[in-house]
Design a protein around this motif. Structure first.
Motif, mmCIF file in Angstrom:
data_model
loop_
_atom_site.group_PDB
_atom_site.id
_atom_site.type_symbol
_atom_site.label_atom_id
_atom_site.label_comp_id
_atom_site.label_asym_id
_atom_site.label_seq_id
_atom_site.Cartn_x
_atom_site.Cartn_y
_atom_site.Cartn_z
ATOM 1 N N THR A 1 0.854 -1.187 0.000
ATOM 2 C CA THR A 1 0.000 0.000 0.000
ATOM 3 C C THR A 1 0.888 1.234 0.000
ATOM 4 O O THR A 1 2.059 1.178 0.355
ATOM 5 N N SER B 1 -14.868 -3.667 -4.912
ATOM 6 C CA SER B 1 -15.123 -3.243 -6.293
ATOM 7 C C SER B 1 -16.597 -2.997 -6.573
ATOM 8 O O SER B 1 -16.935 -2.241 -7.492
ATOM 9 N N GLY C 1 -11.640 0.615 3.561
ATOM 10 C CA GLY C 1 -11.570 0.636 2.111
ATOM 11 C C GLY C 1 -12.915 0.344 1.484
ATOM 12 O O GLY C 1 -13.948 0.302 2.166
ATOM 13 N N THR C 2 -12.901 0.108 0.191
ATOM 14 C CA THR C 2 -14.116 -0.150 -0.575
ATOM 15 C C THR C 2 -13.871 -1.321 -1.513
ATOM 16 O O THR C 2 -12.816 -1.398 -2.159
ATOM 17 N N GLU D 1 -9.971 -1.653 -2.346
ATOM 18 C CA GLU D 1 -9.131 -0.475 -2.496
ATOM 19 C C GLU D 1 -9.081 0.228 -1.151
ATOM 20 O O GLU D 1 -10.099 0.685 -0.639
ATOM 21 N N GLY E 1 -11.520 -7.026 -4.892
ATOM 22 C CA GLY E 1 -11.320 -5.677 -5.413
ATOM 23 C C GLY E 1 -11.124 -4.617 -4.360
ATOM 24 O O GLY E 1 -11.375 -3.435 -4.625
ATOM 25 N N LYS F 1 -8.686 -8.398 -1.014
ATOM 26 C CA LYS F 1 -8.054 -7.913 -2.244
ATOM 27 C C LYS F 1 -8.586 -8.688 -3.444
ATOM 28 O O LYS F 1 -8.725 -8.134 -4.540
#
Length: 406
Positions: A3, A290, A287-288, A270, A268, A265
């Motif tokens: 990251t 996909s 995070g978010t 992020e 997806g 991961k």
């Protein structure tokens, strides 16, 4: 998984801002008034009628014209006005109408003499209320008037606000949709309460407290079955879940068994936050996926998870419901000395009290180990110590975040 360095060791305010970026109220639904408790208003409540809608008596007594009053003067009893049964005509000179608390004051009357200051004899009543008696009348619109905004959008409907909404005559209320929040605890060591643990296992407790907090903060929580430290199993548990927010517990650090971020991961993930310069709770991340689902990763230690829930999960849920929110810190006098903080912001579990002079005091528990649930169960506040703060002495002013208890 690598990251960017700028996502690591973020200040609490920076991390919170990144987590809230792009978040907004999810939607609006209309619910019956009796189902609106704890919900967030999605539109202002505006009065379309005054309350009270008429001049109302504040006491049991007699309605007369003030211009007619004199101590000991005789008045003719011509009727009564009760709640829901108003006297039908205007009061004339020398007339008195028996009136009860909350009843409409008849036209023409502008004084209610309380019953304790009246003596009735058949159809005649006399008063001894002094030379200038109190009116004892609640003016029309004294609580609110037609067109007044009673509650703004973003207000949480508590029992007192519920009464206000009801007094405005609303049978249905537009409220924000509750965020659906999935909670997943991870770890080979976890077994559910009621199971028989091996000697190297512990009972999973974090999801229960988080589910209760989420419900109290306006969300709709559902607990997923805890998963072992298996990336494929973690990803498989989360992939089909329909949720606005996924909260994971554990697997958030950098050890060989911390597999939540690598697992997600594959879906997806992020990241917007990798770590926070916080004690306890440095491994907290966000995070978010996909498909747009937000994820908040909390540390496995219970105290860390609960501290970070207060600092990050609560404001995120408020944002997703459009609720008014602010982290409100109160000043308090420190009971016992505290050492310097070091490079990370420290949120300490503490007990509040009021001293003999009426001042709020805070006493941090001596053992702040992030695994201690018993300490959190006794605490009623988090005491904030800023990064690089010097040692604090008894009597110094500190910042505290009161916890909702009971």
């Amino acid at each position: 998984m690598t990251t960017a360095p700028f996502l690591r060791n973020l200040a609490v305010e920076d991390a919170r801002a990144r987590m809230l970026a792009g978040a907004s109220r999810l939607g609006v639904e209309t619910v019956a008034l009796e189902q609106s408790l704890g919900r967030v208003l999605a539109a202002p409540v505006v009065a379309d009628r005054a309350q009270p809608p008429f001049d109302a008596s504040a006491m049991d007594g007699w309605a007369i014209r003030r211009a007619d009053y004199a101590p000991g003067k005789a008045f003719a009893v011509v009727g009564e006005s009760a709640a829901g049964k108003a006297f039908s005509r205007a009061v004339q000179a020398g007339e008195a109408v028996r009136i009860f608390t909350g009843a409409p004051v008849p036209a023409g009357a502008d004084l209610v003499v309380i019953q304790e200051e009246a003596a009735r004899d058949g159809d005649i009543v006399r008063f001894e209320a002094g030379e200038d008696p109190k009116a004892n009348i609640r003016a029309a619109g004294g609580d609110f008037r037609n067109g007044d905004v009673l509650l703004e959008a973003g207000a949480v409907i508590d029992p007192w606000r519920l009464s206000l909404v009801a007094s405005a005559g609303l049978a249905q209320v537009p409220v924000a949709r509750r965020p659906r929040v999935a909670i997943l605890a991870t770890g080979d060591e976890l077994v559910p309460p009621g199971a028989t643990p091996r000697p190297d296992q512990i009972f999973e407790s974090g999801s229960f407290s988080l589910a209760a907090l989420i419900a109290a903060w306006g969300g709709e929580a559902f607990r997923l079955s805890a998963q072992a430290d298996d990336a494929a199993a973690i990803a498989a548990a989360i992939a089909p879940i329909e949720a606005d927010l996924i909260v994971t517990i554990g697997g958030a650090s950098v050890g060989d068994h911390d597999l939540v971020k690598p697992a997600l991961k594959t879906l997806g993930l992020e990241l917007v936050v990798e770590t926070v310069a916080l004690r306890p709770g440095k491994p907290t991340w966000s995070g978010t996926l996909s498909d747009g689902r937000r994820v908040l990763g909390l540390p496995g230690n219970p105290a860390s998870a609960l501290v970070c829930a207060e600092l990050f999960l609560k404001p995120l849920l408020a944002t997703l419901t459009g609720a008014d929110f602010e982290v409100r810190l109160n000043p308090a006098r420190l009971v016992a000395p505290l050492p310097a903080t070091g490079p990370r912001e420290h949120w300490m579990r503490a007990r509040l009290a009021v001293d003999a002079e009426g001042r709020l005091t805070a006493d941090a528990f001596p053992d702040q180990d992030s695994s201690l649930i018993g300490v959190f169960a006794q605490a009623d506040a988090l005491l904030r110590r800023r990064p690089g703060a010097p040692a604090a002495q008894a009597g110094d002013t500190v910042e505290v975040l009161p916890l909702r208890r009971g």
